[in-house]
Scaffold this motif. Structure first.
Motif, PDB file in Angstrom:
ATOM      1  N   MET A  10       0.818  -1.229   0.000  1.00 15.23           N
ATOM      2  CA  MET A  10       0.000   0.000   0.000  1.00 15.23           C
ATOM      3  C   MET A  10       0.841   1.264   0.000  1.00 15.23           C
ATOM      4  N   TYR A  11       1.963   1.221   0.707  1.00 10.17           N
ATOM      5  CA  TYR A  11       2.820   2.420   0.813  1.00 10.17           C
ATOM      6  C   TYR A  11       4.102   2.155   0.027  1.00 10.17           C
ATOM      7  N   SER A  12       3.957   2.184  -1.287  1.00 11.28           N
ATOM      8  CA  SER A  12       5.083   1.808  -2.130  1.00 11.28           C
ATOM      9  C   SER A  12       5.523   3.014  -2.967  1.00 11.28           C
ATOM     10  N   VAL A  13       6.744   2.981  -3.461  1.00 16.53           N
ATOM     11  CA  VAL A  13       7.149   4.060  -4.371  1.00 16.53           C
ATOM     12  C   VAL A  13       6.800   3.695  -5.811  1.00 16.53           C
ATOM     13  N   LYS A  14       6.628   2.387  -6.051  1.00 16.79           N
ATOM     14  CA  LYS A  14       6.398   1.954  -7.443  1.00 16.79           C
ATOM     15  C   LYS A  14       4.927   2.080  -7.820  1.00 16.79           C
ATOM     16  N   LYS A  15       4.083   1.338  -7.100  1.00 17.16           N
ATOM     17  CA  LYS A  15       2.658   1.309  -7.480  1.00 17.16           C
ATOM     18  C   LYS A  15       1.924   2.308  -6.599  1.00 17.16           C
ATOM     19  N   GLU A  16       1.321   3.302  -7.225  1.00 20.96           N
ATOM     20  CA  GLU A  16       0.776   4.412  -6.436  1.00 20.96           C
ATOM     21  C   GLU A  16      -0.622   4.120  -5.875  1.00 20.96           C
ATOM     22  N   PHE A  17      -0.717   3.970  -4.543  1.00 22.70           N
ATOM     23  CA  PHE A  17      -2.010   4.036  -3.859  1.00 22.70           C
ATOM     24  C   PHE A  17      -2.069   5.501  -3.409  1.00 22.70           C
ATOM     25  N   ARG A  18      -2.832   6.342  -4.126  1.00 19.56           N
ATOM     26  CA  ARG A  18      -2.830   7.785  -3.833  1.00 19.56           C
ATOM     27  C   ARG A  18      -3.322   8.094  -2.422  1.00 19.56           C
ATOM     28  N   LYS A  19      -2.868   9.247  -1.870  1.00 20.72           N
ATOM     29  CA  LYS A  19      -3.451   9.724  -0.615  1.00 20.72           C
ATOM     30  C   LYS A  19      -4.935   9.990  -0.854  1.00 20.72           C
ATOM     31  N   SER A  20      -5.774   9.735   0.127  1.00 18.93           N
ATOM     32  CA  SER A  20      -7.204   9.951  -0.066  1.00 18.93           C
ATOM     33  C   SER A  20      -7.542  11.431   0.164  1.00 18.93           C
ATOM     34  N   GLN A  65      -7.294  16.560   2.297  1.00 15.97           N
ATOM     35  CA  GLN A  65      -7.707  17.927   1.931  1.00 15.97           C
ATOM     36  C   GLN A  65      -8.738  18.472   2.907  1.00 15.97           C
ATOM     37  N   ASP A  66      -9.447  17.566   3.591  1.00 10.97           N
ATOM     38  CA  ASP A  66     -10.340  18.019   4.668  1.00 10.97           C
ATOM     39  C   ASP A  66      -9.519  18.329   5.914  1.00 10.97           C
ATOM     40  N   PHE A  67      -8.471  17.530   6.121  1.00  9.40           N
ATOM     41  CA  PHE A  67      -7.609  17.713   7.299  1.00  9.40           C
ATOM     42  C   PHE A  67      -6.853  19.045   7.191  1.00  9.40           C
ATOM     43  N   VAL A  68      -6.359  19.332   5.982  1.00 10.91           N
ATOM     44  CA  VAL A  68      -5.653  20.605   5.746  1.00 10.91           C
ATOM     45  C   VAL A  68      -6.304  21.280   4.538  1.00 10.91           C
ATOM     46  N   PRO A  69      -7.391  22.048   4.744  1.00 10.78           N
ATOM     47  CA  PRO A  69      -8.087  22.639   3.588  1.00 10.78           C
ATOM     48  C   PRO A  69      -7.262  23.771   2.965  1.00 10.78           C
ATOM     49  N   THR A 109      -1.348  17.333  -0.736  1.00  9.66           N
ATOM     50  CA  THR A 109      -1.802  17.100  -2.109  1.00  9.66           C
ATOM     51  C   THR A 109      -2.130  15.621  -2.370  1.00  9.66           C
ATOM     52  N   VAL A 110      -3.167  15.414  -3.212  1.00  6.92           N
ATOM     53  CA  VAL A 110      -3.496  14.038  -3.608  1.00  6.92           C
ATOM     54  C   VAL A 110      -3.094  13.833  -5.079  1.00  6.92           C
ATOM     55  N   VAL A 125      -0.559  13.192  -7.868  1.00  7.39           N
ATOM     56  CA  VAL A 125       0.726  12.494  -7.899  1.00  7.39           C
ATOM     57  C   VAL A 125       1.825  13.363  -8.547  1.00  7.39           C
ATOM     58  N   ASP A 126       1.500  14.043  -9.657  1.00 10.15           N
ATOM     59  CA  ASP A 126       2.529  14.833 -10.351  1.00 10.15           C
ATOM     60  C   ASP A 126       2.930  16.057  -9.531  1.00 10.15           C
ATOM     61  N   TYR A 127       1.918  16.712  -8.947  1.00 11.06           N
ATOM     62  CA  TYR A 127       2.204  17.883  -8.097  1.00 11.06           C
ATOM     63  C   TYR A 127       3.136  17.455  -6.974  1.00 11.06           C
ATOM     64  N   HIS A 128       2.836  16.317  -6.357  1.00 14.07           N
ATOM     65  CA  HIS A 128       3.649  15.840  -5.235  1.00 14.07           C
ATOM     66  C   HIS A 128       5.082  15.543  -5.680  1.00 14.07           C
ATOM     67  N   ARG A 129       5.220  14.826  -6.801  1.00 12.98           N
ATOM     68  CA  ARG A 129       6.570  14.449  -7.276  1.00 12.98           C
ATOM     69  C   ARG A 129       7.434  15.681  -7.505  1.00 12.98           C
ATOM     70  N   ARG A 130       6.821  16.707  -8.146  1.00 12.27           N
ATOM     71  CA  ARG A 130       7.577  17.931  -8.463  1.00 12.27           C
ATOM     72  C   ARG A 130       8.049  18.593  -7.170  1.00 12.27           C
ATOM     73  N   HIS A 131       7.145  18.736  -6.208  1.00 13.63           N
ATOM     74  CA  HIS A 131       7.515  19.398  -4.944  1.00 13.63           C
ATOM     75  C   HIS A 131       8.552  18.583  -4.189  1.00 13.63           C
ATOM     76  N   ARG A 132       8.302  17.315  -4.080  1.00 11.81           N
ATOM     77  CA  ARG A 132       9.182  16.446  -3.290  1.00 11.81           C
ATOM     78  C   ARG A 132      10.603  16.479  -3.872  1.00 11.81           C
ATOM     79  N   ARG A 133      10.678  16.424  -5.224  1.00 12.46           N
ATOM     80  CA  ARG A 133      11.986  16.413  -5.887  1.00 12.46           C
ATOM     81  C   ARG A 133      12.751  17.699  -5.567  1.00 12.46           C
TER      82      ARG A 133
END
Ligand code: HEM
Length: 493
Positions: free
Chosen positions: A94-104, A108-112, A120-121, A123-131
């Motif tokens: 479930m928490y893998s770097v290869k196969k994406e189980f996206r954040k639910s 976004q309710d927790f941090v509106p 962010t949920v 995937v591309d936005y997250h990858r760019r920021h994380r990198r």
């Protein structure tokens, strides 16, 4: 009712009751045919999440979900749309770097508001920021920030010594909170509230203390949150106000620091973000300032309570266990007088004490919700269709007796020769592509603060002053966990 005539003779209420009964039966039939209904779990969780929401509001979700795992096994349905898992292999899946189980969308309710690297949920936005964020907060990137962290840690022990003088006891929780907040404030914004210097609880700290509870409320009752825009509900409106104030503070501090960097160039005090302000001038890739602001906010909220609570439980646990304390202090005595973080990395027992605290007192003990990919997934032999939410909670993963014998015992020596199952089950920082970005910083803070505390106060014990007992340290969790009375009294000698 034997004939059509009998049916015609029924009153309006009776017809209504039959209608409702038919609808309910239809609903129950539809629910029971869903694959998630075949997953083990209490029957009511097939139909409603009301009880889970009630548990959430009492701050006891990790304990409740763990009790369900003890009763139903490694896979358990906790609501009509959510399955919890307590199994190393399924957790890795479930928490893998290869196969994406996206954040639910829970995040976004927790941090509106606008997205951050945490919420962010996408995937591309997250990858760019994380990198772009990763190198400055990596183990090697943090080397230049060591002096800032260590100066705050030294102040932390100073304040403890002062409080001992004045009051005969020291509230470790308070000083740990001030330390962690000052560290992450300084490293994200270039300035902090200087809590350790002023020694005063200001509005910022009060807000920070309630932000996790407010986030929990929003995530548990997202519909009510929409209603508060039109009908004020005091406790929920307060939560929004807290977030608004924290955001304002963050935005102003970051703007101040950006101006400083622009004026002073590379001479400005470096932060975890400052290289990204000027990257464009150097032709490097960067992020819009508005997005960086949200990332700085996520550093502040994710990086203060978590470290505070881990450090508090660590000191409390070591003080309660004379054997552990003696072993740790003996190891610390081998250090040179002018030791620094580089010396601490080589201390095996210090590392085991930190690991064991992260295991038994995970600061994020509840499940980290993820969405099953469209094609569905089989977890521990149970098929979960695409779109359903799954999670594994550190609280249960870390208390699995098959992996960690005598799981409720605080025993750092269990980490001398960790098994593969122990390593695979150890998830205090989450896992996969969304694993905690601040884990190296957290570990540096924990190493330095533990070493400086027990070098200076090797004979510390837990206090009973002001009625302090183990009950004060009972946890409560609104996604983040803290001791329920927000205090930890130690005789620091
Ligand atoms: C002992 C201290 C800490 C613990 C136990 C901890 C735990 C965690 C956990 C479990 C996650 C995963 C959350 C999820 O998947 O929902 C996470 C993510 C995150 N943490 Fe930490 N954390 C700690 C310290 C810090 C610090 C000091 C920072 C400061 C930068 C930080 C910043 C973040 C951020 C930004 C994320 C989101 C990462 C992403 O989604 O890519 N954390 N943390």
């Amino acid at each position: 009712m034997e004939s059509f005539n009998d049916f015609q003779s029924l009153g309006n209420y009776e017809l209504l009751a039959i209608g409702v009964g038919v609808i309910l039966l239809g609903y129950a039939f539809t629910v029971l045919r869903k694959p998630i209904s075949k997953v083990p779990g209490p029957s009511y969780t097939k139909f409603t999440d009301v009880y889970l929401k009630y548990i959430d509001m009492s701050g006891r979700r990790p304990e409740y979900v763990h009790a369900l795992h003890e009763k139903y096994g490694p896979v358990v349905r906790i609501s009509p749309g959510h399955v919890s898992v307590m199994d190393p292999a399924a957790t890795q899946q479930m928490y893998s770097v290869k196969k994406e189980f996206r954040k639910s969308t829970w995040y976004q309710d927790f941090v509106p508001g606008p997205s951050s690297v945490f919420s962010t949920v996408d995937v591309d936005y997250h990858r760019r920021h994380r990198r772009l964020l990763a190198s400055e907060i990596s183990e090697s990137g943090l080397v230049i920030h060591r002096p800032v962290v260590d100066s705050k840690v030294r102040l932390f022990t100073e304040r403890i010594a002062e409080e001992m003088e004045e009051r005969g006891v020291s509230d470790i929780y308070r000083w740990a909170l001030y330390m962690a907040t000052d560290v992450i404030g300084e490293l994200s914004f270039g300035s902090s509230f200087r809590m350790l210097e002023t020694k005063e609880e200001n509005q910022y700290i009060i807000d920070l203390k309630s932000v996790s509870f407010a986030g929990g409320l929003r995530a548990t009752f997202p519909t009510l949150m929409k209603v508060t825009k039109y009908i004020p509900i005091p406790v929920l409106s307060l939560g929004m106000a807290v977030r608004g104030r924290l955001f304002e503070y963050g935005a102003q501090s970051l703007e101040r620091h950006r101006k400083l960097v622009e004026e002073q160039g590379d001479d400005a005090k470096p932060t975890l973000l400052s290289k990204l302000y000027r990257a464009r001038e150097k032709g490097d890739e960067t992020l819009p300032f508005t997005e960086l602001r949200m990332d700085a906010m996520s550093y502040i909220t994710a990086g203060s309570d978590t470290t505070t609570n881990t450090l508090t439980y660590l000191i409390w646990r070591v003080c309660k266990n004379p054997d552990v304390k003696a072993k740790l202090v003996a190891e610390l005595q081998t250090l040179p007088a002018d030791f620094g973080d580089q010396d601490l990395k080589g201390l095996p027992y210090l590392d085991m004490v930190i690991q064991e605290t992260l295991r038994l007192h995970s600061a994020v003990p509840s499940g980290l919700p993820r969405v099953v990919p469209a094609e569905g997934a089989t977890l521990c032999g149970h098929f979960i269709p695409g779109g359903y939410t799954v999670s594994a909670q550190a609280y249960s993963m870390h208390k699995n007796p098959a992996v960690y014998p005598d799981p409720t015992k605080y025993d750092p020596s269990r980490w001398e020769k960790p098994t593969k199952a122990m390593k695979d089950s150890f998830v205090p920082f989450g896992g996969g592509s969304r694993i905690c970005i601040g884990l190296h910083l957290a570990k540096m803070e924990l190493r330095l603060a533990t070493a400086r505390f027990f070098t200076r106060f090797p004979n510390s014990t837990v206090s009973t002053l002001d009625g302090f007992t183990d009950k004060d340290m009972e946890p409560w969790s609104f996604f983040l966990m803290s001791p329920k009375n927000n205090r930890c009294l130690i005789n620091a000698h």
